[in-house]
Scaffold this motif. Structure first.
Motif, PDB file in Angstrom:
ATOM      1  N   UNK A 168       0.782  -1.328  -0.055  1.00  0.00           N
ATOM      2  CA  UNK A 168      -0.139   0.003   0.200  1.00  0.00           C
ATOM      3  C   UNK A 168       0.499   1.335   0.207  1.00  0.00           C
ATOM      4  N   UNK A 169       2.483   0.977   0.943  1.00  0.00           N
ATOM      5  CA  UNK A 169       2.856   2.354   0.692  1.00  0.00           C
ATOM      6  C   UNK A 169       3.541   2.400  -0.497  1.00  0.00           C
ATOM      7  N   UNK A 170       3.510   1.709  -1.086  1.00  0.00           N
ATOM      8  CA  UNK A 170       4.056   1.824  -2.594  1.00  0.00           C
ATOM      9  C   UNK A 170       3.277   2.582  -3.791  1.00  0.00           C
ATOM     10  N   UNK A 171       2.123   2.128  -3.167  1.00  0.00           N
ATOM     11  CA  UNK A 171       1.610   2.127  -4.992  1.00  0.00           C
ATOM     12  C   UNK A 171       1.737   0.739  -6.072  1.00  0.00           C
ATOM     13  N   UNK A 172       1.352   1.385  -6.861  1.00  0.00           N
ATOM     14  CA  UNK A 172       1.761   0.233  -7.962  1.00  0.00           C
ATOM     15  C   UNK A 172       2.822  -0.426  -8.336  1.00  0.00           C
TER      16      UNK A 172
END
Lengths: 388, 123
Positions: free
Chosen positions: B33-37
């Motif tokens: 979630x923190x990284x994104x895609x």
């Protein structure tokens, strides 16, 4: 692990509650708490390229200049020729220090013969407002910073014209549909909800400008109308693929479009010439302007570094701050922005390099966390939207 | 968010490891979630020896990049080629189809229980 830690003192836009209700991941940016993404960076990026994205840009600064001397004041304060902008048109410009370095990049809208709107980056808005106030002294012009009272919402993407045109009636429909790139017009938006009664209307300044490389509009509205405008646009666009889009998508979109971001490609150590934006400096305009002497000297002396586009030949993208290496492995510059391009499918970056290594096709490398990754100099922008 | 599989153990850098033989390693939903895609995975090669607590790969998203730390020491016996080919699996199913690699374990680093990890992440 990422830069998503919100700083508690960051300001909230009038749309903050909308963002949290939509489940946005928030991030601190330019002193504001802004949506980084709602669901997926990539989906938001693709929606803008293929349909439409809705952005909250209320963090940006809106500074008005009015009066018989407003044009002359801006000619003195900025590097461009505001007096040459026709009413209803806009121009990309910069405000520089006496040494020619860039304080901010701006869009200047001429909304009447004696009225201009200057839109500044969020992190520089206070500085730009105070500089414009100081530089307008002695001119017949009143400077008013309306940043807090103004919300800015952007609809960007191929569906943007239909979505925005659907919110207006009568002559405003033609004003929107016929609006040229870098033009603006005052229109009446029909809105529902968000504290405005059904059948309500909002007076907006609508401009055909953006920061994504797509067609699109930016809507300046009173802060108290922001929620109604936002909800109306979301409802109007959802059927044609519009999604709310965050700063992550905005950054990858502008990078593909080769557009500079203040703090990355532009800063207090950079003049417009190094950034490849010398065209915005109008040394030929009448009268003196702040930074003119330094910029005139800089124009005729070879720059120490120039901004280039880099295409990554491997898979690992260069990121801002990584060293650019020349053929012998020695550092020849630095990356200012970089990401895996969602549209193109390969890594792209912008970087400053020494002029002799800036020609298209030059093979360089970028040190990506201890390993040299091959890149090649390519022309900017990386992406150009298909013309119809 | 606080629903981390109890059968797994975790690192403070947001990796997980299970108790099977060989052990399966992945990253948690917090990391995803923190990284994104996620758009690119660089994983250790099959046959390589890895050491707990050291950087053994990278997870790259549009917005940022994160180093991958090994929760255990041992020899890599398999990498999840499906996730390498389609890194979106890491976002869609970080504790399942988005696993990263398998290890013949020779030793462990500092590992947290699901409860301890939840406390660590404040979720």
């Amino acid at each position: 692990m990422t830069d998503t830690n919100a700083v508690t003192e960051d300001k909230k836009t009038p749309l903050y509650d909308e963002h949290t209700a939509l489940g946005a991941v928030l991030t601190g940016f330019g002193g504001w708490l802004m949506p980084l993404r709602y669901t997926s960076d990539l989906a938001e990026h693709r929606a803008v390229r293929e349909a439409a994205g809705l952005f909250d840009l209320s963090h940006m600064g809106e500074i008005w200049l009015r009066g018989a001397g407003a044009a002359a004041a801006l000619d003195h304060a900025l590097v461009g020729a505001a007096s040459a902008i026709a009413v209803g048109r806009a121009k990309y410009s910069m405000i520089c220090a006496e040494d020619g370095s860039v304080l901010d990049d701006l869009i200047v809208y001429r909304t009447a013969d004696e009225e201009f709107l200057v839109v500044a980056n969020a992190g520089n808005a206070v500085l730009v407002a105070s500089e414009l106030l100081a530089r307008a002294a002695g001119f017949d012009a009143v400077v008013e910073d309306r940043s807090e009272a103004t919300a800015l919402v952007a609809v960007q993407g191929p569906q943007a014209e239909d979505i925005v045109a659907g919110l207006v009636a009568g002559a405003d429909v033609d004003a929107v549909r016929g609006m040229r790139y870098y033009a603006s017009a005052p229109v009446t938006l029909a809105v529902t909800g968000g504290g405005v009664a059904d059948g309500g209307s909002v007076e907006a300044l609508v401009a055909r400008t953006g920061y994504t490389g797509e067609d699109g509009f930016e809507l300046f509205v009173p802060a108290e109308s922001a929620v109604a405008v936002w909800r109306t646009l979301l409802a109007a666009g959802t059927g044609v693929g519009l999604v709310p889009a965050g700063l992550s998508a905005r950054d990858s979109l502008r990078l593909e479009a080769g557009m500079p971001l203040y703090g990355h490609e532009l800063d207090r150590t950079t003049t417009p010439y190094e950034a490849g934006l010398g065209r915005v400096v109008r040394l030929d305009k009448a009268g003196d302007f702040v930074g003119k002497a330094a910029l005139a000297a800089r124009k005729v002396s070879p720059p120490a570094r120039v901004l280039v586009g880099l295409r990554g030949l491997g898979r690992r993208p260069a990121r801002a701050g990584y060293p650019v290496l020349g053929p012998s492995g020695v550092a020849v510059g630095g990356v200012t922005s970089g990401a895996p391009s969602p549209t193109l499918g390969y890594p792209v970056a912008m970087a400053y390099v020494t002029p002799e290594l800036s020609a298209e096709g030059t093979e360089l490398s970028v040190e990506v966390r201890g390993r040299a990754e091959p890149v090649v100099v390519v022309p900017l922008p990386f992406y150009r939207r298909p013309q119809n | 968010m606080a629903d981390f599989p109890a059968a797994l153990r975790y690192t403070i850098e947001h990796e997980w490891v299970d108790t099977s033989t060989p052990a399966v390693v992945g990253v948690t939903s917090v990391a995803a979630d923190a990284l994104g895609d996620v758009v690119y995975l660089e994983l250790p090669e099959v046959g390589s020896t890895i050491e707990a607590g050291t950087v053994i790969g990278e997870i790259e998203s549009t917005k940022s990049v994160s180093e991958l730390f090994s929760p255990v020491s041992g020899t890599v016996v398999e990498v999840n080629q499906a996730a390498v080919d389609d890194p979106a699996l890491v976002n869609a199913d970080p504790f399942g189809a988005g696993w990263l690699f398998k290890v013949d374990v020779s030793g462990e680093g500092a590992l947290l229980s699901a409860e301890e990890y939840a406390a660590h992440t404040g979720s």
